[in-house]
Write a protein that holds these residues in place. Structure first.
Motif, mmCIF file in Angstrom:
data_model
loop_
_atom_site.group_PDB
_atom_site.id
_atom_site.type_symbol
_atom_site.label_atom_id
_atom_site.label_comp_id
_atom_site.label_asym_id
_atom_site.label_seq_id
_atom_site.Cartn_x
_atom_site.Cartn_y
_atom_site.Cartn_z
ATOM 1 N N UNK A 38 -0.625 -9.596 -23.294
ATOM 2 C CA UNK A 38 0.411 -9.646 -24.322
ATOM 3 C C UNK A 38 0.842 -8.253 -24.744
ATOM 4 N N UNK A 39 -0.124 -7.405 -25.008
ATOM 5 C CA UNK A 39 0.188 -6.050 -25.469
ATOM 6 C C UNK A 39 0.941 -5.254 -24.409
ATOM 7 N N UNK A 40 0.570 -5.431 -23.157
ATOM 8 C CA UNK A 40 1.236 -4.710 -22.068
ATOM 9 C C UNK A 40 2.694 -5.142 -21.937
ATOM 10 N N UNK A 41 2.933 -6.446 -21.980
ATOM 11 C CA UNK A 41 4.302 -6.954 -21.849
ATOM 12 C C UNK A 41 5.153 -6.566 -23.051
ATOM 13 N N UNK A 42 4.582 -6.648 -24.255
ATOM 14 C CA UNK A 42 5.319 -6.254 -25.457
ATOM 15 C C UNK A 42 5.709 -4.784 -25.382
ATOM 16 N N UNK A 43 4.777 -3.940 -24.983
ATOM 17 C CA UNK A 43 5.058 -2.504 -24.878
ATOM 18 C C UNK A 43 6.161 -2.236 -23.860
ATOM 19 N N UNK A 44 6.137 -2.974 -22.749
ATOM 20 C CA UNK A 44 7.161 -2.795 -21.709
ATOM 21 C C UNK A 44 8.542 -3.209 -22.223
ATOM 22 N N UNK A 45 8.623 -4.388 -22.833
ATOM 23 C CA UNK A 45 9.919 -4.901 -23.301
ATOM 24 C C UNK A 45 10.466 -4.054 -24.443
ATOM 25 N N UNK A 46 9.601 -3.706 -25.399
ATOM 26 C CA UNK A 46 10.077 -2.918 -26.527
ATOM 27 C C UNK A 46 10.324 -1.457 -26.148
ATOM 28 N N UNK A 47 9.894 -1.078 -24.965
ATOM 29 C CA UNK A 47 10.173 0.269 -24.476
ATOM 30 C C UNK A 47 11.646 0.499 -24.199
ATOM 31 N N UNK A 48 12.424 -0.595 -24.086
ATOM 32 C CA UNK A 48 13.868 -0.488 -23.841
ATOM 33 C C UNK A 48 14.671 -0.493 -25.142
ATOM 34 N N UNK A 49 13.988 -0.383 -26.262
ATOM 35 C CA UNK A 49 14.647 -0.543 -27.565
ATOM 36 C C UNK A 49 15.776 0.463 -27.794
ATOM 37 N N UNK A 50 16.937 -0.081 -28.129
ATOM 38 C CA UNK A 50 18.097 0.692 -28.579
ATOM 39 C C UNK A 50 18.778 -0.135 -29.664
ATOM 40 N N UNK A 51 19.657 0.476 -30.417
ATOM 41 C CA UNK A 51 20.362 -0.263 -31.469
ATOM 42 C C UNK A 51 21.255 -1.346 -30.871
ATOM 43 N N UNK A 52 21.873 -1.043 -29.741
ATOM 44 C CA UNK A 52 22.742 -2.027 -29.088
ATOM 45 C C UNK A 52 21.941 -3.201 -28.564
ATOM 46 N N UNK A 53 20.830 -2.917 -27.893
ATOM 47 C CA UNK A 53 19.991 -3.984 -27.350
ATOM 48 C C UNK A 53 19.382 -4.823 -28.475
ATOM 49 N N UNK A 180 9.502 -8.561 -31.797
ATOM 50 C CA UNK A 180 8.150 -8.387 -32.311
ATOM 51 C C UNK A 180 7.587 -9.547 -33.096
ATOM 52 N N UNK A 181 8.173 -10.740 -32.945
ATOM 53 C CA UNK A 181 7.709 -11.880 -33.737
ATOM 54 C C UNK A 181 6.897 -12.884 -32.916
ATOM 55 N N UNK A 182 6.767 -12.623 -31.616
ATOM 56 C CA UNK A 182 5.963 -13.512 -30.765
ATOM 57 C C UNK A 182 5.257 -12.720 -29.668
ATOM 58 N N UNK A 183 4.093 -13.202 -29.307
ATOM 59 C CA UNK A 183 3.428 -12.713 -28.106
ATOM 60 C C UNK A 183 4.085 -13.370 -26.889
ATOM 61 N N UNK A 184 4.062 -12.710 -25.743
ATOM 62 C CA UNK A 184 4.577 -13.347 -24.516
ATOM 63 C C UNK A 184 3.885 -14.669 -24.210
ATOM 64 N N UNK A 185 2.590 -14.755 -24.502
ATOM 65 C CA UNK A 185 1.867 -16.006 -24.258
ATOM 66 C C UNK A 185 2.363 -17.125 -25.164
#
Length: 224
Positions: A38-53, A180-185
């Motif tokens: 869960x932590x690995x996937x969250x870090x990967x997805x949130x790594x693309x964070x921008x205001x537009x996204x 950030x409101x759910x785990x991938x699982x």
């Protein structure tokens, strides 16, 4: 023969989704071994964070909410009633859409999994597993694909339908992880739970349609 194939396919789908959900429950609730995933996937997805996204993800999480989906269901029901003249399909649609959040609430009360506290982009309460957005999105777009599939005459149209439905299901799920409101699982568990529930609903609907068809055939023969 066709009915037997449908029954076999539904049985296999039901068993696969039930097994998948059971696996998620085992890892998430019993052993809690999936935390690193869960932590690995969250870090990967949130790594693309921008205001537009973030704005895009908030849009997808909004259309996955019950209020937004209710509007879409109303429009779909109107289309099925006025254009397609299908009343039984409307009952199936509403049954799935209404029952899925109820099932999700029951499951959340059973498992009591807290939401992640890693990097929240929106505030929300309640329990985390399984994801209500994931369950509702899978149920709605899954049942929509089922209802429209038989009325699309060509493979291209059916392919577009499946791609469209799958895209929205996946993006709504990803949006919950990104925000950030759910785990991938939670999302995966929601898909499996909703898939199992959808299989039961469609199976019961198919049995009703088969009995209705057989009754009409018998009545027609007796009339002759």
């Amino acid at each position: 023969m066709i009915h037997k194939k449908h029954s076999t396919g539904a049985l296999i789908t039901g068993l696969v989704t039930l097994f998948g959900f059971s696996i998620m429950v085992t890892f998430v609730v019993v052993n809690q071994d999936i935390t690193n995933f869960d932590r690995t996937v969250i870090a990967f997805i949130q790594g693309f964070e921008t205001s537009t996204l973030t704005s895009i993800m908030k849009f997808f999480t909004f259309i996955g909410s019950f209020s937004a989906m209710l509007v879409i269901v109303l429009l779909t029901s109107l289309f099925l009633y006025v254009v397609m003249k299908h009343r039984a399909e409307i009952i199936l649609l509403w049954s799935v859409v209404i029952s899925t959040p109820i099932l999700n609430w029951i499951l959340k009360q059973i498992f009591h999994r807290a939401r992640p506290e890693l990097h929240r982009l929106i505030d929300i309460g309640g329990y985390s597993f399984p994801s209500g957005h994931a369950m509702s999105a899978f149920a709605f777009y899954g049942i929509l694909a089922f209802l429209l599939w038989r009325h699309i005459p060509n493979r291209t149209g059916r392919t577009i339908l499946i791609l469209f439905s799958s895209l929205f299901i996946v993006l709504i799920g990803i949006s919950r992880v990104y925000l950030g409101v759910h785990y991938p699982s939670d999302i995966i568990g929601g898909y499996f739970a909703s898939g199992f529930w959808l299989t039961i609903a469609v199976g019961l609907f198919q049995k009703y349609k088969d009995k209705h068809f057989e009754k009409n055939q018998t009545t027609g023969r007796e009339g002759l």
